[in-house]
Design a protein around this motif. Structure first.
Motif, PDB file in Angstrom:
ATOM      1  N   ARG A  10     -12.771  17.510  45.884  1.00  0.00           N
ATOM      2  CA  ARG A  10     -11.892  17.625  44.739  1.00  0.00           C
ATOM      3  C   ARG A  10     -11.916  19.044  44.187  1.00  0.00           C
ATOM      4  O   ARG A  10     -12.907  19.775  44.327  1.00  0.00           O
ATOM      5  CB  ARG A  10     -12.305  16.645  43.637  1.00  0.00           C
ATOM      6  N   HIS A  12     -11.585  21.496  40.810  1.00  0.00           N
ATOM      7  CA  HIS A  12     -11.749  21.488  39.357  1.00  0.00           C
ATOM      8  C   HIS A  12     -11.557  22.926  38.859  1.00  0.00           C
ATOM      9  O   HIS A  12     -12.498  23.725  38.840  1.00  0.00           O
ATOM     10  CB  HIS A  12     -13.123  20.950  38.962  1.00  0.00           C
ATOM     11  N   ARG A  14     -10.445  26.000  36.165  1.00  0.00           N
ATOM     12  CA  ARG A  14     -10.560  26.310  34.739  1.00  0.00           C
ATOM     13  C   ARG A  14     -10.067  27.725  34.483  1.00  0.00           C
ATOM     14  O   ARG A  14     -10.264  28.624  35.310  1.00  0.00           O
ATOM     15  CB  ARG A  14     -12.000  26.175  34.257  1.00  0.00           C
ATOM     16  N   ASP A  65      -8.457  15.636  41.187  1.00  0.00           N
ATOM     17  CA  ASP A  65      -8.453  17.055  40.812  1.00  0.00           C
ATOM     18  C   ASP A  65      -8.312  17.187  39.298  1.00  0.00           C
ATOM     19  O   ASP A  65      -7.815  16.281  38.616  1.00  0.00           O
ATOM     20  CB  ASP A  65      -7.298  17.795  41.488  1.00  0.00           C
ATOM     21  N   SER A  66      -8.724  18.340  38.781  1.00  0.00           N
ATOM     22  CA  SER A  66      -8.584  18.572  37.344  1.00  0.00           C
ATOM     23  C   SER A  66      -8.332  20.045  37.074  1.00  0.00           C
ATOM     24  O   SER A  66      -8.787  20.915  37.822  1.00  0.00           O
ATOM     25  CB  SER A  66      -9.833  18.114  36.588  1.00  0.00           C
ATOM     26  N   ASP A  68      -8.406  22.701  33.579  1.00  0.00           N
ATOM     27  CA  ASP A  68      -8.809  22.841  32.183  1.00  0.00           C
ATOM     28  C   ASP A  68      -8.429  24.248  31.725  1.00  0.00           C
ATOM     29  O   ASP A  68      -8.910  25.235  32.301  1.00  0.00           O
ATOM     30  CB  ASP A  68     -10.315  22.621  32.058  1.00  0.00           C
ATOM     31  N   THR A  97      -5.243  12.540  38.343  1.00  0.00           N
ATOM     32  CA  THR A  97      -5.302  13.990  38.175  1.00  0.00           C
ATOM     33  C   THR A  97      -5.360  14.267  36.678  1.00  0.00           C
ATOM     34  O   THR A  97      -4.520  13.764  35.915  1.00  0.00           O
ATOM     35  CB  THR A  97      -4.055  14.660  38.773  1.00  0.00           C
TER      36      THR A  97
END
Length: 274
Positions: A10, A12, A14, A65-66, A68, A97
């Motif tokens: 995944r 992530h 930012r 997935d993310s 930020d 997501t």
């Protein structure tokens, strides 16, 4: 013994941006980004705001997935944030997501949050949250557009889930809150008294002084758009329908508000048209 379920990799991402005031005007004081998010700084027009572009170098987002994003503006600063292309959300294998954005505007700051549209492939699962906190006299022009499937391929969003929430605060007080939650099924997308089978939807928000929000509402109404004042100092305009129509309406409304209310050149971010 049964084999364990495979663990998918995944992403992530930012990004953090902090703008401050200097003798040269608004300058970048803090920058952090982690893959797949990258922040680029295209050259802005001499008469326009400093511009930053959020780029997902992964080419799209899958379930699990993310992203930020945190943006802060010091008092009296001005900046514009956009994206170079639409964000794509692929069919999920189960996880959502997650996209979280936090905007902090000190007194007197002005921010444009103008990402291009987010395209939900059939089977996508999106949880998106926007939190904005504005100090006294701060102004925010923000747009979000969702495309519900891939209209060019004849695909509609019939499976998956959608949560899209907004929280706007003036100082320590909640000024406005809104959310779309379709977590137990997407039947409302096709329902006559739901989304009516629309291909896309968009929101344009202007948080400013009472007079500026009122002027923005009147300006958009005069141009044939549906704009409202849910409370003093906050203007909302919404569109729903064909993907091309919704984008064209949004592309017409943004320059009108920039010129007629914010005193900026009547243009879209250059990345929207290049």
């Amino acid at each position: 013994m049964p084999r364990p379920e495979p663990q998918h990799q995944r992403a992530h991402g930012r990004a953090e941006l902090g703008f401050a005031q200097s003798p040269r005007g608004t300058v970048l004081r803090h920058l952090y980004h982690a893959a797949p998010l990258r922040v680029l700084f295209p050259r802005s027009e001499p008469d326009d705001l400093p511009l930053a572009a959020l780029v997902n170098v992964g080419g799209g987002l899958a379930g699990g997935d993310s992203l930020d994003v945190a943006v802060s503006l010091a008092g009296g600063t001005s900046a514009s944030l956009t994206t170079p292309a639409a964000e794509k959300l692929y069919r999920s294998l189960g996880d959502a997501t997650r996209i979280a954005t936090r905007l902090e505007l000190a007194p007197g700051a002005t921010l444009e949050w103008l990402p291009q549209e987010t395209i939900l492939f059939d089977g996508a699962r999106l949880e998106r949250r926007m939190e904005a906190r504005l100090g006294a006299g701060a102004r925010l022009l923000a747009a979000e557009m969702l495309v519900l499937g891939r209209p060019a391929r004849g695909e509609r969003l019939t499976q998956g889930s959608l949560f899209d929430g907004w929280r706007l605060r003036r100082g320590d007080r909640l000024h406005w809150a809104d959310a779309v939650a379709l977590e137990s099924g997407l039947a409302p997308l096709a329902a006559r008294f739901g989304f009516g089978g629309a291909e896309a939807t968009a929101l344009l928000l202007l948080a400013a002084s009472d007079a500026e929000a009122l002027a923005g509402r009147d300006l958009l109404r005069a141009a044939g758009h549906d704009a409202t004042l849910p409370r003093p100092g906050l203007m909302l305009a919404r569109w729903i329908g064909g993907a091309v129509m919704v984008r064209e309406a949004l592309c017409a409304a943004i320059p009108a508000l920039r010129s007629g209310v914010l005193g900026l050149p009547p243009r879209l971010p250059r990345l929207w048209t290049s």
